[in-house]
Write a protein that holds these residues in place. Structure first.
Motif, PDB file in Angstrom:
ATOM      1  N   MET A   1     -55.830 -20.868 -15.171  1.00 22.51           N
ATOM      2  CA  MET A   1     -55.071 -19.658 -14.791  1.00 22.51           C
ATOM      3  C   MET A   1     -53.605 -19.833 -15.210  1.00 22.51           C
ATOM      4  O   MET A   1     -52.900 -20.660 -14.696  1.00 22.51           O
ATOM      5  N   LYS A   2     -53.167 -19.008 -16.207  1.00 21.15           N
ATOM      6  CA  LYS A   2     -51.813 -19.126 -16.745  1.00 21.15           C
ATOM      7  C   LYS A   2     -50.831 -18.224 -16.016  1.00 21.15           C
ATOM      8  O   LYS A   2     -49.626 -18.378 -16.094  1.00 21.15           O
ATOM      9  N   ARG A   3     -51.382 -17.143 -15.394  1.00 17.27           N
ATOM     10  CA  ARG A   3     -50.510 -16.222 -14.650  1.00 17.27           C
ATOM     11  C   ARG A   3     -51.319 -15.579 -13.550  1.00 17.27           C
ATOM     12  O   ARG A   3     -52.555 -15.472 -13.634  1.00 17.27           O
ATOM     13  N   PHE A   4     -50.614 -15.179 -12.487  1.00 16.53           N
ATOM     14  CA  PHE A   4     -51.246 -14.426 -11.407  1.00 16.53           C
ATOM     15  C   PHE A   4     -50.406 -13.184 -11.161  1.00 16.53           C
ATOM     16  O   PHE A   4     -49.334 -13.246 -10.561  1.00 16.53           O
ATOM     17  N   LEU A   5     -50.861 -12.064 -11.715  1.00 14.76           N
ATOM     18  CA  LEU A   5     -50.131 -10.793 -11.604  1.00 14.76           C
ATOM     19  C   LEU A   5     -51.067  -9.666 -11.181  1.00 14.76           C
ATOM     20  O   LEU A   5     -50.792  -8.914 -10.267  1.00 14.76           O
ATOM     21  N   VAL A   7     -55.208  -8.058 -10.409  1.00 13.39           N
ATOM     22  CA  VAL A   7     -56.472  -8.444  -9.754  1.00 13.39           C
ATOM     23  C   VAL A   7     -57.410  -9.135 -10.755  1.00 13.39           C
ATOM     24  O   VAL A   7     -58.186 -10.016 -10.381  1.00 13.39           O
ATOM     25  N   ASP A   8     -57.283  -8.790 -12.027  1.00 10.38           N
ATOM     26  CA  ASP A   8     -58.147  -9.432 -13.047  1.00 10.38           C
ATOM     27  C   ASP A   8     -57.862 -10.925 -13.155  1.00 10.38           C
ATOM     28  O   ASP A   8     -58.723 -11.715 -13.525  1.00 10.38           O
ATOM     29  N   ASP A   9     -56.613 -11.328 -12.817  1.00 12.53           N
ATOM     30  CA  ASP A   9     -56.232 -12.740 -12.968  1.00 12.53           C
ATOM     31  C   ASP A   9     -56.977 -13.650 -11.984  1.00 12.53           C
ATOM     32  O   ASP A   9     -57.024 -14.861 -12.190  1.00 12.53           O
ATOM     33  N   ILE A  10     -57.547 -13.054 -10.906  1.00 13.15           N
ATOM     34  CA  ILE A  10     -58.244 -13.895  -9.909  1.00 13.15           C
ATOM     35  C   ILE A  10     -59.717 -14.069 -10.283  1.00 13.15           C
ATOM     36  O   ILE A  10     -60.435 -14.868  -9.695  1.00 13.15           O
ATOM     37  N   GLY A  11     -60.186 -13.307 -11.265  1.00  9.83           N
ATOM     38  CA  GLY A  11     -61.595 -13.425 -11.681  1.00  9.83           C
ATOM     39  C   GLY A  11     -62.525 -12.747 -10.685  1.00  9.83           C
ATOM     40  O   GLY A  11     -62.145 -11.772 -10.031  1.00  9.83           O
ATOM     41  N   ASP A  12     -63.718 -13.305 -10.519  1.00 10.36           N
ATOM     42  CA  ASP A  12     -64.724 -12.694  -9.639  1.00 10.36           C
ATOM     43  C   ASP A  12     -64.205 -12.625  -8.199  1.00 10.36           C
ATOM     44  O   ASP A  12     -63.877 -13.661  -7.594  1.00 10.36           O
ATOM     45  N   LEU A  13     -64.127 -11.409  -7.655  1.00 13.44           N
ATOM     46  CA  LEU A  13     -63.510 -11.210  -6.327  1.00 13.44           C
ATOM     47  C   LEU A  13     -64.330 -11.875  -5.219  1.00 13.44           C
ATOM     48  O   LEU A  13     -63.783 -12.491  -4.299  1.00 13.44           O
ATOM     49  N   GLY A  14     -65.667 -11.789  -5.339  1.00 14.44           N
ATOM     50  CA  GLY A  14     -66.527 -12.410  -4.316  1.00 14.44           C
ATOM     51  C   GLY A  14     -66.295 -13.911  -4.259  1.00 14.44           C
ATOM     52  O   GLY A  14     -66.131 -14.491  -3.171  1.00 14.44           O
ATOM     53  N   GLN A  15     -66.197 -14.525  -5.426  1.00 10.38           N
ATOM     54  CA  GLN A  15     -65.948 -15.975  -5.498  1.00 10.38           C
ATOM     55  C   GLN A  15     -64.569 -16.312  -4.921  1.00 10.38           C
ATOM     56  O   GLN A  15     -64.410 -17.276  -4.176  1.00 10.38           O
ATOM     57  N   ALA A  16     -63.583 -15.478  -5.245  1.00 13.00           N
ATOM     58  CA  ALA A  16     -62.208 -15.725  -4.753  1.00 13.00           C
ATOM     59  C   ALA A  16     -62.154 -15.631  -3.237  1.00 13.00           C
ATOM     60  O   ALA A  16     -61.489 -16.435  -2.570  1.00 13.00           O
ATOM     61  N   LEU A  17     -62.893 -14.668  -2.664  1.00 11.67           N
ATOM     62  CA  LEU A  17     -62.892 -14.515  -1.202  1.00 11.67           C
ATOM     63  C   LEU A  17     -63.616 -15.681  -0.527  1.00 11.67           C
ATOM     64  O   LEU A  17     -63.205 -16.162   0.532  1.00 11.67           O
ATOM     65  N   LYS A  18     -64.651 -16.169  -1.175  1.00 15.47           N
ATOM     66  CA  LYS A  18     -65.379 -17.358  -0.649  1.00 15.47           C
ATOM     67  C   LYS A  18     -64.440 -18.575  -0.663  1.00 15.47           C
ATOM     68  O   LYS A  18     -64.337 -19.340   0.301  1.00 15.47           O
ATOM     69  N   GLU A  19     -63.713 -18.707  -1.773  1.00 20.64           N
ATOM     70  CA  GLU A  19     -62.779 -19.832  -1.908  1.00 20.64           C
ATOM     71  C   GLU A  19     -61.662 -19.728  -0.867  1.00 20.64           C
ATOM     72  O   GLU A  19     -61.257 -20.725  -0.263  1.00 20.64           O
ATOM     73  N   ALA A  20     -61.221 -18.501  -0.598  1.00 24.32           N
ATOM     74  CA  ALA A  20     -60.169 -18.288   0.416  1.00 24.32           C
ATOM     75  C   ALA A  20     -60.664 -18.706   1.795  1.00 24.32           C
ATOM     76  O   ALA A  20     -59.947 -19.367   2.562  1.00 24.32           O
ATOM     77  N   ALA A 304     -51.957 -17.659  -1.349  1.00 24.74           N
ATOM     78  CA  ALA A 304     -51.112 -18.495  -2.229  1.00 24.74           C
ATOM     79  C   ALA A 304     -51.800 -19.820  -2.530  1.00 24.74           C
ATOM     80  O   ALA A 304     -51.778 -20.312  -3.667  1.00 24.74           O
ATOM     81  N   GLN A 305     -52.467 -20.402  -1.529  1.00 26.55           N
ATOM     82  CA  GLN A 305     -53.080 -21.711  -1.744  1.00 26.55           C
ATOM     83  C   GLN A 305     -54.252 -21.640  -2.722  1.00 26.55           C
ATOM     84  O   GLN A 305     -54.436 -22.534  -3.560  1.00 26.55           O
ATOM     85  N   VAL A 306     -55.034 -20.570  -2.676  1.00 26.08           N
ATOM     86  CA  VAL A 306     -56.139 -20.409  -3.649  1.00 26.08           C
ATOM     87  C   VAL A 306     -55.576 -20.327  -5.063  1.00 26.08           C
ATOM     88  O   VAL A 306     -56.051 -21.002  -5.975  1.00 26.08           O
ATOM     89  N   VAL A 307     -54.511 -19.548  -5.238  1.00 27.24           N
ATOM     90  CA  VAL A 307     -53.944 -19.338  -6.581  1.00 27.24           C
ATOM     91  C   VAL A 307     -53.330 -20.628  -7.111  1.00 27.24           C
ATOM     92  O   VAL A 307     -53.586 -21.046  -8.247  1.00 27.24           O
ATOM     93  N   ILE A 308     -52.528 -21.298  -6.271  1.00 22.25           N
ATOM     94  CA  ILE A 308     -51.879 -22.544  -6.714  1.00 22.25           C
ATOM     95  C   ILE A 308     -52.929 -23.623  -6.979  1.00 22.25           C
ATOM     96  O   ILE A 308     -52.860 -24.352  -7.985  1.00 22.25           O
ATOM     97  N   LYS A 309     -53.939 -23.690  -6.118  1.00 22.50           N
ATOM     98  CA  LYS A 309     -55.038 -24.675  -6.300  1.00 22.50           C
ATOM     99  C   LYS A 309     -55.712 -24.468  -7.667  1.00 22.50           C
ATOM    100  O   LYS A 309     -55.933 -25.435  -8.416  1.00 22.50           O
TER     101      LYS A 309
END
Ligand code: SN0
Ligand code: CP
Length: 316
Positions: A1-5, A7-20, A304-309
């Motif tokens: 992940m080179k940038r977080f701006l 919603v597309d930058d987080i990829g699959d939303l279901g996976q991101a919510l699980k990771e959160a 923030a922790q999911v994105v930085i991780k």
């Protein structure tokens, strides 16, 4: 992940919510991932939640943290290209950005809309100078047009508190004494459009958000009608997009009050904070048990922790 701006930058939303959910449950499970790595948080504008939660998230991952208030620390920065720098700004962003990039591994940037130049704001001219010249991954901590850390936390909060599969979520404009950016509502709509929610946006005429965000979204100019059977009420003020940056109305009839909340399905009340009490929302609503604004703010550490991780994992 080179940038977080976006919603597309987080990829699959279901996976991101699980990771959160995993990060919230075990926040220190990756406390060596950031060892000997540094994040620099750059603020062109004020902040409480973003400043504290992003530092906390980085420290949870074992990172070193540098915080820079551009208007207080360092030199006044020139952001315009092609100008003769004979004024009160000794340094250009074009030098400051790659220099900062040499001192750290990730940069977070807060730079609100200027409201001076709609095209420059909506082309994200400031943030793109960081993305293009820093040489390290960039996290938007609210840019001219988006606030993705907030929207990610908002969606995660809705997932935590929802009591049905596809809740009705209402974004409502509310009055404010100043002309505020469209970044928070833009990102809220952007993320809710791809989430499993029934989104309705309600605001006075003249406060339509940019069509790049609201295309295909239900807009209801009758606030009370929009509130009917809602499960979540998300209140926010924003200045006009069409009449860029203008404060067209401070119509207090749009303040979120107990009577309007009674039209909902016992809805939860949300706001990104800071909030102008008795302008945006009455004391009675924000102090009620339906208000989840503090839980919402607490979840900013999680987003923030999911994105930085993810950025640290990509640096490995
Ligand atoms: C997270 C929100 C940040 C910012 N809020 C403000 O600037 C509020 C300032 C005020 O109430 O005077 C905004 O609306 O974008
Ligand atoms: N919601 C939010 O970003 O708050 P701050 O402006 O205090 O960081």
């Amino acid at each position: 992940m080179k940038r977080f701006l976006t919603v597309d930058d987080i990829g699959d939303l279901g996976q991101a919510l699980k990771e959160a959910a995993e990060v919230k449950k075990t926040p220190y499970a990756w406390d060596t991932l950031g060892k000997n790595k540094t994040i620099t948080l750059i603020f062109f504008n004020s902040s409480l939640r973003t400043r504290l939660s992003t530092q906390k998230a980085a420290m949870n991952l074992g990172m070193n943290v540098i915080v820079l208030d551009v208007n207080k620390d360092g030199w006044q920065l020139e952001t315009e290209f092609g100008v003769v720098m004979d004024g009160d700004k000794p340094e250009h962003l074009r030098e400051a950005v790659p220099v900062i990039g040499r001192y750290c591994d990730i940069i977070g940037v807060r730079s609100f809309a200027s409201f001076e130049d709609k095209k420059a704001d909506y082309e994200e001219e400031i943030l793109n100078q960081f993305i293009n010249f820093a040489g390290v991954p960039i996290i938007s901590m609210e840019s001219a047009t988006r606030h993705p850390l907030q929207a990610f936390a908002d969606l995660f909060t809705i997932e935590e508190f929802k009591n049905k599969e596809r809740p009705k979520v209402v974004l409502t404009w509310a009055p404010h004494p100043r002309a505020l950016p469209q970044a928070v509502p833009n990102s809220f709509v952007e993320w809710m459009k791809v989430a499993d929610v029934d989104l309705v946006v309600t605001h006075p005429k003249g406060y339509e958000l940019s069509p790049e965000f609201t295309d295909g979204v239900t807009v209801e100019y009758d606030q009370k009608k929009a509130f009917e059977d809602a499960d979540f009420i998300y209140a926010k003020n924003w200045a006009s997009y069409e009449q860029y940056g203008q404060l067209l109305s401070q119509d207090k009839s749009w303040t979120v009050d107990e009577e309007k909340m009674s039209l909902t399905n016992d809805a939860r009340f949300m706001h990104c904070l800071p909030v102008r009490r008795n302008m945006i929302v009455t004391d009675g609503v924000i102090d009620s048990e339906n208000s989840i604004v503090i839980d919402e703010a607490a979840n900013r550490v999680v987003s923030a922790q999911v994105v930085i991780k993810r950025m640290l994992e990509a640096l490995k």
